[in-house]
Design a protein around this motif. Structure first.
Motif, PDB file in Angstrom:
ATOM      1  N   TRP A  18       0.783  -1.240   0.000  1.00  0.00           N
ATOM      2  CA  TRP A  18       0.000   0.000   0.000  1.00  0.00           C
ATOM      3  C   TRP A  18       0.815   1.291   0.000  1.00  0.00           C
ATOM      4  CZ3 TRP A  18      -0.915  -3.616   4.056  1.00  0.00           C
ATOM      5  CH2 TRP A  18      -0.245  -3.344   5.246  1.00  0.00           C
ATOM      6  N   PRO A  19       2.107   1.298   0.360  1.00  0.00           N
ATOM      7  CA  PRO A  19       2.846   2.559   0.193  1.00  0.00           C
ATOM      8  C   PRO A  19       2.867   3.057  -1.248  1.00  0.00           C
ATOM      9  CG  PRO A  19       4.015   1.155   1.727  1.00  0.00           C
ATOM     10  CD  PRO A  19       2.900   0.316   1.148  1.00  0.00           C
ATOM     11  N   GLY A  20       2.519   2.190  -2.196  1.00  0.00           N
ATOM     12  CA  GLY A  20       2.385   2.642  -3.579  1.00  0.00           C
ATOM     13  C   GLY A  20       1.096   3.392  -3.841  1.00  0.00           C
ATOM     14  N   VAL A  21       0.172   3.394  -2.858  1.00  0.00           N
ATOM     15  CA  VAL A  21      -1.138   4.016  -3.032  1.00  0.00           C
ATOM     16  C   VAL A  21      -1.409   5.096  -1.985  1.00  0.00           C
ATOM     17  CG1 VAL A  21      -3.632   3.583  -3.093  1.00  0.00           C
ATOM     18  CG2 VAL A  21      -2.048   1.868  -4.014  1.00  0.00           C
ATOM     19  N   VAL A  22      -1.114   4.805  -0.717  1.00  0.00           N
ATOM     20  CA  VAL A  22      -1.488   5.708   0.378  1.00  0.00           C
ATOM     21  C   VAL A  22      -0.709   7.020   0.268  1.00  0.00           C
ATOM     22  CG1 VAL A  22      -1.500   6.042   2.873  1.00  0.00           C
ATOM     23  CG2 VAL A  22      -2.094   3.812   1.902  1.00  0.00           C
ATOM     24  N   GLY A  23      -1.440   8.129   0.266  1.00  0.00           N
ATOM     25  CA  GLY A  23      -0.812   9.439   0.149  1.00  0.00           C
ATOM     26  C   GLY A  23      -0.373   9.791  -1.256  1.00  0.00           C
ATOM     27  N   ASP A  36       1.825  -4.234  -9.714  1.00  0.00           N
ATOM     28  CA  ASP A  36       2.827  -5.063 -10.394  1.00  0.00           C
ATOM     29  C   ASP A  36       4.236  -4.600 -10.057  1.00  0.00           C
ATOM     30  OD1 ASP A  36       0.789  -6.485 -11.507  1.00  0.00           O
ATOM     31  OD2 ASP A  36       1.084  -5.781 -13.563  1.00  0.00           O
ATOM     32  N   THR A  37       4.423  -3.292  -9.999  1.00  0.00           N
ATOM     33  CA  THR A  37       5.748  -2.749  -9.677  1.00  0.00           C
ATOM     34  C   THR A  37       6.131  -3.064  -8.238  1.00  0.00           C
ATOM     35  OG1 THR A  37       5.370  -0.941 -11.246  1.00  0.00           O
ATOM     36  CG2 THR A  37       7.144  -0.639  -9.651  1.00  0.00           C
ATOM     37  N   MET A 330      11.581   3.338  -5.665  1.00  0.00           N
ATOM     38  CA  MET A 330      11.981   2.683  -6.913  1.00  0.00           C
ATOM     39  C   MET A 330      13.426   2.182  -6.894  1.00  0.00           C
ATOM     40  SD  MET A 330       9.211   2.587  -8.556  1.00  0.00           S
ATOM     41  CE  MET A 330       9.854   1.917 -10.086  1.00  0.00           C
ATOM     42  N   LYS A 331      14.144   2.431  -5.815  1.00  0.00           N
ATOM     43  CA  LYS A 331      15.542   1.979  -5.722  1.00  0.00           C
ATOM     44  C   LYS A 331      15.598   0.572  -5.133  1.00  0.00           C
ATOM     45  CE  LYS A 331      17.361   6.635  -4.924  1.00  0.00           C
ATOM     46  NZ  LYS A 331      17.843   7.562  -3.886  1.00  0.00           N
ATOM     47  N   PRO A 332      16.191  -0.380  -5.814  1.00  0.00           N
ATOM     48  CA  PRO A 332      16.316  -1.735  -5.257  1.00  0.00           C
ATOM     49  C   PRO A 332      17.021  -1.756  -3.896  1.00  0.00           C
ATOM     50  CG  PRO A 332      16.846  -1.745  -7.598  1.00  0.00           C
ATOM     51  CD  PRO A 332      16.692  -0.305  -7.198  1.00  0.00           C
TER      52      PRO A 332
END
Length: 353
Positions: A18-23, A36-37, A330-332
């Protein structure tokens, strides 16, 4: 103790999607990061041959639509399985902007809250039936702000408990358990004492419990939004680590018996909000120089009982890094550093099965 030396294989290690969505999104300024990412970043992280075991999910578009069909959920299961991951806990979108309503609101609002829990429990059960979700809870909160709650503290607390009992009936019908995540931004859950009171008022210990997040619960000790319940002294300057340990011992003695889901996190003891998400604990990277927690050490207050034995109350633990900037996510290396912290927690406080 090295992370590899213990041989502990429980609890399983999860990353939150969810950190890809929240905020994020139009109000947050930064675009969503696709599920997917997030799955790809999670699956590729590796430290000394160890990897994440799974992900925890937010049941809201663009990640997982709360009205997903059975076919949609089968595709989701296949997608996660293809990454050699499983699904653990899921978040029901109980808030007004996501189709829910305040748990202490009008009859209509409370019905919307309960309806979202019903949909969330349906998805959770379906994912279990599909064999992709071996453990985990359905996460809720009061979907209400502390300011509105303060207009009638006791009346609102009893309303939330009544709504939670309805949600518990639904969860029990689906063979699920609910976990309420204590954050300073949720009315009736904004202080550790009120959180305990709410769980006791709901009085369904077999069906509802507490989801502890290390970042959010640190703010409980500081009395953000509830100065009357602070544990650490005012103007606390972090100079005495024993005082922090004692404060966390007090906090966890009250909430650990209720804890059925656990988020590993770091916090710099400030608050942050972005997009439509109200101000709450600022999640930091595990190695942030301003981080106030010794992650592996302080996780033990939640994961071990008062005698020092692992509680084994949850089969997995999850990293929560809400509202990190997209370039960081986005950093591995970000995910390798997080995975290393998770491995250290399991090595220190886990067990072998």
């Amino acid at each position: 103790m090295s992370a590899a030396s213990t041989g502990n294989n429980f609890p399983k290690l999860h990353n939150a999607a969810w950190p890809g969505v929240v905020g994020k999104g139009s109000e947050g300024g930064e675009p969503f990061i696709a599920l997917d990412t997030m799955l790809d970043l999670t699956a590729k992280a590796e430290v000394d041959g160890k990897k994440f075991d799974g992900v925890d999910l937010f049941l809201f578009a663009p990640h997982v639509d709360i009205d997903s069909t059975d076919d949609d959920l089968k595709r989701l299961a296949d997608k996660v399985r293809a990454k050699n991951l499983v699904i653990g806990s899921v978040v029901a979108p109980v808030w007004p902007p996501t189709g829910g309503g305040s748990a202490m609101g009008s009859e209509t609002e409370r019905k919307q809250f309960v309806d979202q829990v019903r949909k969330g429990c349906r998805i959770a059960k379906k994912l279990r039936d599909l064999g992709i979700r071996p453990y985990g809870i359905v996460r809720i909160d009061s979907a209400s702000g502390p300011g509105d709650w303060l207009k009638d503290p006791e009346g609102n607390q009893h309303k939330i408990a009544a709504t939670f009992r309805q949600a518990c009936d639904i969860a029990a019908d689906h063979g699920e358990r609910l976990a309420a995540e204590g954050e300073i931004c949720w009315g009736g859950m904004h202080s550790w004492k009120r959180m305990v009171q709410l769980l006791e008022l709901t009085n369904r210990p077999g069906t509802i419990g507490f989801q502890a997040d290390m970042a959010h619960t640190l703010l409980y000790t500081l009395g953000y939004n509830a100065p009357e319940d602070r544990i650490l002294p005012e103007n606390w300057n972090w100079s005495d680590p024993a005082k922090l340990d004692n404060a966390l011992a007090t906090l966890t003695a009250a909430l650990r018996p209720w804890t059925i889901d656990f988020h590993v996190a770091q916090n710099d003891a400030t608050v942050k909000g972005s997009g439509s998400h109200d101000k709450t604990g600022r999640h930091c990277l595990p190695n942030d120089p301003d981080g106030k927690l010794k992650i592996a050490h302080h996780a033990g207050y939640w994961m071990r009982d008062s005698y020092g034995n692992p509680t084994k109350k949850f089969k997995h633990i999850c990293w929560d890094g809400c509202m990190f900037p997209n370039d960081v996510m986005m950093k591995p290396q970000t995910w390798n550093d997080i995975l290393r912290a998770m491995i250290d927690v399991r090595a220190s406080h886990g067990w072998k099965e």
